[in-house]
Structure formats: structure tokens, C-alpha cells
Scaffold this motif. Sequence first.
Motif, PDB file in Angstrom:
ATOM      1  N   THR A  26       0.829  -1.216   0.000  1.00  0.00           N
ATOM      2  CA  THR A  26       0.000   0.000   0.000  1.00  0.00           C
ATOM      3  C   THR A  26       0.860   1.261   0.000  1.00  0.00           C
ATOM      4  OG1 THR A  26      -0.108  -0.040   2.411  1.00  0.00           O
ATOM      5  CG2 THR A  26      -1.897  -1.139   1.204  1.00  0.00           C
ATOM      6  N   LEU A  27       1.993   1.205  -0.643  1.00  0.00           N
ATOM      7  CA  LEU A  27       2.945   2.311  -0.605  1.00  0.00           C
ATOM      8  C   LEU A  27       2.707   3.378  -1.660  1.00  0.00           C
ATOM      9  CD1 LEU A  27       6.166   0.172  -0.138  1.00  0.00           C
ATOM     10  CD2 LEU A  27       4.972   1.479   1.612  1.00  0.00           C
ATOM     11  N   GLY A  28       1.848   3.179  -2.593  1.00  0.00           N
ATOM     12  CA  GLY A  28       1.671   4.097  -3.708  1.00  0.00           C
ATOM     13  C   GLY A  28       2.463   3.618  -4.912  1.00  0.00           C
ATOM     14  N   PRO A  29       2.179   4.182  -6.079  1.00  0.00           N
ATOM     15  CA  PRO A  29       2.786   3.653  -7.305  1.00  0.00           C
ATOM     16  C   PRO A  29       4.311   3.789  -7.381  1.00  0.00           C
ATOM     17  CG  PRO A  29       1.483   5.610  -7.776  1.00  0.00           C
ATOM     18  CD  PRO A  29       1.226   5.248  -6.356  1.00  0.00           C
ATOM     19  N   PHE A  30       4.876   4.929  -6.998  1.00  0.00           N
ATOM     20  CA  PHE A  30       6.324   5.096  -7.098  1.00  0.00           C
ATOM     21  C   PHE A  30       7.052   4.131  -6.177  1.00  0.00           C
ATOM     22  CE2 PHE A  30      10.254   6.774  -5.325  1.00  0.00           C
ATOM     23  CZ  PHE A  30      11.023   6.861  -6.479  1.00  0.00           C
ATOM     24  N   TRP A  31       6.700   4.122  -4.897  1.00  0.00           N
ATOM     25  CA  TRP A  31       7.421   3.297  -3.929  1.00  0.00           C
ATOM     26  C   TRP A  31       7.207   1.810  -4.163  1.00  0.00           C
ATOM     27  CZ3 TRP A  31      11.440   5.081  -1.721  1.00  0.00           C
ATOM     28  CH2 TRP A  31      11.545   6.440  -1.446  1.00  0.00           C
ATOM     29  N   THR A  32       6.005   1.435  -4.575  1.00  0.00           N
ATOM     30  CA  THR A  32       5.758   0.030  -4.895  1.00  0.00           C
ATOM     31  C   THR A  32       6.601  -0.394  -6.088  1.00  0.00           C
ATOM     32  OG1 THR A  32       3.508   0.149  -4.015  1.00  0.00           O
ATOM     33  CG2 THR A  32       3.989  -1.663  -5.519  1.00  0.00           C
ATOM     34  N   ALA A  33       6.629   0.465  -7.122  1.00  0.00           N
ATOM     35  CA  ALA A  33       7.436   0.149  -8.305  1.00  0.00           C
ATOM     36  C   ALA A  33       8.917   0.135  -7.952  1.00  0.00           C
ATOM     37  CB  ALA A  33       7.164   1.156  -9.417  1.00  0.00           C
ATOM     38  N   PHE A  34       9.380   1.148  -7.246  1.00  0.00           N
ATOM     39  CA  PHE A  34      10.804   1.237  -6.924  1.00  0.00           C
ATOM     40  C   PHE A  34      11.256   0.055  -6.076  1.00  0.00           C
ATOM     41  CE2 PHE A  34      13.963   2.610  -3.728  1.00  0.00           C
ATOM     42  CZ  PHE A  34      15.063   2.650  -4.569  1.00  0.00           C
TER      43      PHE A  34
END
Length: 188
Positions: A97-105
Motif C-alpha cells: 500500500t505504498l503508492g505507485p512510485f514506492w511500490t514500483a521502486f
Amino acid sequence: MDAFLTSLFALLIAEIGDRPQILCAALAIRYGRVTPIIWGLGLATLLNCLISALGGSVVNQWISEEPLRLFYALSLLFAGFGMVLWRRPVDLLEKWTLGPFWTAFLGLFILQFGDKGQFILAATAARTDAWAFAVAGGWVGVMLACVPALLLQEKLAEMLPIKSIRYIGGGIFLMIGTAMVLSAWGIV
């Protein structure tokens, strides 16, 4: 320039239909926004390429040319076997549930760490003093493989014969790797 082109093409071929490409498409579908995922992919890939190339540059200082050729050949053989024999399932990070940037990174950094592309890049950097070119080529290769998956999502699989690309690319890696092993051992 050799390190740049070798890394670019090797990682581009190695990533077609591989787990990072699949995860990128899944994250784009999940979040509906590709820009933060591209930034996460770019940063995760850059860090992995830097780690690989720096490791390869250290190996370059420790061993001579023939073992370096064998190291490169083995990286291609392992990549080839990975492309033609098996594929592990992809964790789509649905509980994150980290958001798109942090999940992707974070997801892509972890997924790429220790993957075949990282070994190919380390072996490429080990064979040259221009490790920065290996980083740049590897980064561009992964981005060229994964950004279309972000933009096209499941349509990419319809447009490209991904299974055939994986088999042909894996076969090429196996042939080149085998020839390099035989050469390093003095058989050919």
C-alpha cells in the motif's frame, strides 16, 4: 562503446517477457498512472545496474582475461537456461500500500536484484574498464523492455510473440555462452 551496446542488447533481450516486464504492466493496470511507475522503474534499474557494474569492476581487478571470459560465458548460459527452461511466478505486490512510485521502486529493485540481467551486466563490466558504459547500456536495455509494458500493458503480449522471443533469445545466449566456454577452456 562495446560495453554500452553489449549491455543494452543483452538486457533488452533478457527482459522481454520476464518478471520485471510483467510486474510493470500489472502495476500500470493497478494504479492507472504510468509516470510514477516509470520513475520507480528507472531508479530501481539504475541502482541495480550500478551495483552490478561496480561489482564487475572489482572482479576485473582480481582476475585475468580467460577467467573473465568464462564468467561472462556462464552469465549468458544461466540467462539462456532461465529463458528457455522455467519462469517463476510474479508476485504482483497486491498487498503493498505504498503508492505507485514506492511500490514500483522497491518491488522492482528487489525483483531485479540477483536476476540474470544483473549477472550479465556484472560480467560485461568485468570485461572492460568502462563500467559506466555498461551501466548506461544496461539501464537503457531494461527501460526499452519495460516501458512499453507500462504503456501497452496486456496489449504488448498480443503484439509481440513473447514466448518465441524468449526461446530464440535464450537459444542465442546458450550458443554464445557455450562457444565462449569452449574458447575459454581452449577447446575451440
